[in-house]
Design a protein around this motif. Structure first.
Motif, PDB file in Angstrom:
ATOM      1  N   THR A   1       1.356 -44.120  -1.414  1.00 28.49           N
ATOM      2  CA  THR A   1       2.427 -44.013  -2.412  1.00 28.49           C
ATOM      3  C   THR A   1       3.620 -44.813  -1.922  1.00 28.49           C
ATOM      4  OG1 THR A   1       3.418 -42.015  -1.451  1.00 28.49           O
ATOM      5  CG2 THR A   1       1.670 -41.698  -3.078  1.00 28.49           C
TER       6      THR A   1
ATOM      7  N   HIS B   1       2.972 -56.177  -2.476  1.00 26.80           N
ATOM      8  CA  HIS B   1       2.296 -54.887  -2.309  1.00 26.80           C
ATOM      9  C   HIS B   1       0.966 -55.030  -1.578  1.00 26.80           C
ATOM     10  CE1 HIS B   1       4.966 -52.200  -4.604  1.00 26.80           C
ATOM     11  NE2 HIS B   1       5.238 -53.274  -5.331  1.00 26.80           N
ATOM     12  N   VAL B   2       0.243 -56.121  -1.831  1.00 31.34           N
ATOM     13  CA  VAL B   2      -1.052 -56.298  -1.171  1.00 31.34           C
ATOM     14  C   VAL B   2      -0.865 -56.453   0.330  1.00 31.34           C
ATOM     15  CG1 VAL B   2      -3.088 -57.754  -0.986  1.00 31.34           C
ATOM     16  CG2 VAL B   2      -2.078 -57.322  -3.221  1.00 31.34           C
TER      17      VAL B   2
ATOM     18  N   ALA C   1       4.651 -45.520  -7.449  1.00 29.37           N
ATOM     19  CA  ALA C   1       3.305 -46.089  -7.524  1.00 29.37           C
ATOM     20  C   ALA C   1       2.357 -45.349  -6.594  1.00 29.37           C
ATOM     21  CB  ALA C   1       3.339 -47.570  -7.146  1.00 29.37           C
TER      22      ALA C   1
ATOM     23  N   ASN D   1       0.017 -53.144   1.875  1.00 29.28           N
ATOM     24  CA  ASN D   1      -1.159 -52.286   2.005  1.00 29.28           C
ATOM     25  C   ASN D   1      -1.998 -52.683   3.216  1.00 29.28           C
ATOM     26  OD1 ASN D   1      -0.381 -50.949  -0.306  1.00 29.28           O
ATOM     27  ND2 ASN D   1      -1.818 -52.020  -1.653  1.00 29.28           N
TER      28      ASN D   1
ATOM     29  N   VAL E   1      -6.914 -47.128  -1.506  1.00 28.48           N
ATOM     30  CA  VAL E   1      -7.492 -48.244  -0.753  1.00 28.48           C
ATOM     31  C   VAL E   1      -8.656 -47.723   0.076  1.00 28.48           C
ATOM     32  CG1 VAL E   1      -5.293 -49.480  -0.645  1.00 28.48           C
ATOM     33  CG2 VAL E   1      -5.954 -47.976   1.233  1.00 28.48           C
TER      34      VAL E   1
ATOM     35  N   LEU F   1      -8.247 -55.809  -0.254  1.00 25.42           N
ATOM     36  CA  LEU F   1      -7.148 -55.103  -0.906  1.00 25.42           C
ATOM     37  C   LEU F   1      -6.578 -55.988  -2.004  1.00 25.42           C
ATOM     38  CD1 LEU F   1      -5.423 -53.647   2.257  1.00 25.42           C
ATOM     39  CD2 LEU F   1      -6.800 -52.406   0.591  1.00 25.42           C
ATOM     40  N   THR F   2      -6.509 -55.462  -3.208  1.00 25.22           N
ATOM     41  CA  THR F   2      -6.025 -56.195  -4.360  1.00 25.22           C
ATOM     42  C   THR F   2      -4.735 -55.584  -4.865  1.00 25.22           C
ATOM     43  OG1 THR F   2      -7.342 -54.811  -5.826  1.00 25.22           O
ATOM     44  CG2 THR F   2      -8.337 -56.858  -5.064  1.00 25.22           C
TER      45      THR F   2
ATOM     46  N   LYS G   1      -1.641 -45.891  -5.019  1.00 25.56           N
ATOM     47  CA  LYS G   1      -2.739 -46.848  -4.863  1.00 25.56           C
ATOM     48  C   LYS G   1      -3.817 -46.243  -3.979  1.00 25.56           C
ATOM     49  CE  LYS G   1      -4.731 -51.024  -4.736  1.00 25.56           C
ATOM     50  NZ  LYS G   1      -5.260 -51.737  -5.917  1.00 25.56           N
TER      51      LYS G   1
END
Length: 483
Positions: free
Chosen positions: A458, A432-433, A471, A436, A475, A481-482, A473
């Motif tokens: 999303t 995912h990181v 999900a 992103n 940012v 980005l975590t 997130k």
């Protein structure tokens, strides 16, 4: 400022001229319309190919909508091509008359059921209501004798409407069924069905398309008086992916004075049922000849934006007009100004409802957060396009970027208000990181993001499954980005 309301422009002889299609792209067209009432199959194939080539050249994904002709009921032809009809004179519509022998007393018709579907006192409107006839009597279900109520010039092949609706012509003609084969070859994003009477007409169109291997979205053109009866309206909307307020024939059947309220009702109900709304017909008709719109046309376009329409459509203005590029540019300017108004950004869509699906709840949550915090934009990783569609039903000034590797999805979102398609393919075994980071890089590439901008992303579990968004997130561009 990105324009959220989409512009749908009809292609034709005017756009075939050198440089015009590229000019439409530069002016900001979002979707093009292929009008199957005119031209040959090869004309439409060539224009679709040109659009796709231009999309590659410019990097802008422009959708393609094919518009079926449908059961347009028309008079036949006159010996002299057109006649003048006086008020109060007698005039007849005759099935048995030869097709090219019309004069100022009678004209042939080819729609055989018409004499059986009118009675004494029925009002027929010809040429979009410019000529009005009242039925006096019907002879042997073959000849309709009328009195001219509103006279004027009447020329070959003009349409016939029955005031109040009620004609039984099926929505899909033999020509439409053949055209569907061409549309499938082209791979259009949307197909518009003319004069649907009920949801079954749209289901049939979808079935015929799918049999040809085409999964285009279905657009219902609301043109019949019976289609705006509340229960029928909902049935038609739910059977569609998009609804077109086709104000020409609809206005003839229900009366022009009733159109504004019906337009608002159709747009509102379509959005409530998570469908796309298109407003069409004569939006900038004066620009067929003139380089600027009338003030009334400016108000008409702006009001459609205020109503919440997803898209506004140009017909002859671009297909055969003298100023196709200027027409799109004018629409763009009006939309930009209209979208600055607070009323366009306020929404109570589904605020008191529960959501049955997690992905829909994520979409609504993202929009609520975006509208109540300082968010630059939303990125929706999507397989089917459902998440950005749900997001776009909420009025907002926030840009929604639909990231997808599915070409059919990218084509469909071109009509969604406030949604911008971006091709994005997930790499193998990406976490995912990393995803992103790649999303932010893509936004930077298209100059949609700069350091300090805050975005909502999303997505699902990165497995390419439709309906898997689970999900959300936040940012900030330029910051680490975590997970």
């Amino acid at each position: 400022m990105l324009r959220r309301t989409k512009i749908l422009a009809t292609l034709g002889p005017a756009t075939d001229k050198e440089g015009v299609l590229e000019g439409l792209f530069m002016a900001g067209v979002d979707v093009v319309r292929l009008n199957f009432s005119h031209g040959t199959a090869q004309d439409h194939i060539d224009r679709a190919n040109a659009v796709r080539e231009m999309s590659k050249k410019t990097g802008r994904r422009v959708g393609i909508l094919a518009d079926l002709q449908g059961p347009k009921i028309r008079i036949e032809r006159f010996k002299e091509d057109k006649v003048w009809l006086d008020n109060d004179q007698a005039f007849a519509l005759d099935i048995n008359l030869e097709k090219d022998q019309g004069d100022n007393t009678q004209v042939a018709i080819s729609y055989e059921p018409l004499p059986k579907e009118v009675v004494k006192g029925s009002r027929l409107l010809l040429d979009d209501g410019r000529v009005v006839l009242d039925v006096v009597n019907v002879e042997e279900n073959l000849r309709i004798n009328c009195t001219v109520i509103v006279g004027g010039y009447l020329s070959n092949k003009k349409g016939i409407n029955l005031l109040g609706g009620g004609l039984s012509a099926e929505a899909l003609t033999d020509k439409d069924k053949e055209d569907i084969k061409t549309i499938a070859k082209i791979g259009c994003d949307y197909v518009a069905v003319s004069f649907p009477r009920c949801g079954a007409d749209l289901d049939e169109a979808r079935r015929l398309l799918e049999a040809e291997g085409c999964h285009a979205g279905i657009v219902s053109k609301v043109e019949r008086a019976e289609a705006i009866v509340p229960e029928v309206m909902d049935e038609i909307i739910l059977a569609s992916d998009a609804v077109m307020v086709a104000r020409g024939d609809l206005g003839v059947e229900i009366g022009d004075a009733n159109l504004p309220a019906v337009q608002k009702q159709l747009i509102k109900r379509s959005r409530e049922l998570n469908r796309v709304a298109i407003t069409a017909t004569q939006m900038m008709e004066s620009m067929i000849d003139n380089p600027i719109p009338t003030r009334a046309e400016v108000f008409d376009v702006a009001n459609a934006v205020y109503d919440g329409t997803d898209a506004i459509m140009l017909s002859a203005e671009t297909a055969s007009g003298n100023h196709p590029i200027k027409a799109v540019e004018a629409m763009h300017r009006i939309c930009i100004e209209a979208e600055k108004q607070a009323v366009v950004r306020e929404s109570d869509h589904r605020i008191n409802e529960q959501f049955k699906r997690d992905d829909e709840a994520i979409a609504m949550s993202a929009m609520y957060m975006a509208n109540h915090t300082k968010i630059k934009g939303i990125v929706a990783l999507t397989e089917s396009g459902s998440t950005p569609l749900w997001m776009s039903r909420i009025s907002s000034g926030i840009s929604i970027y639909a990231f997808s590797s599915q070409e059919k999805t990218l084509g469909k979102v071109t009509l969604y208000r406030g949604v911008f398609p971006m091709y994005f393919k997930l790499g193998e075994n990406q976490d995912h990181v990393e995803v992103n980071r790649n999303i932010v890089q893509e936004l930077r590439k298209w100059k949609a993001a700069k350091d300090g901008d805050k975005f909502i992303i999303t997505k699902g579990d990165l497995n390419g499954v439709e309906g898997g968004t689970n999900a959300l997130k936040v940012v900030i561009v330029g910051q680490g980005l975590t997970p």
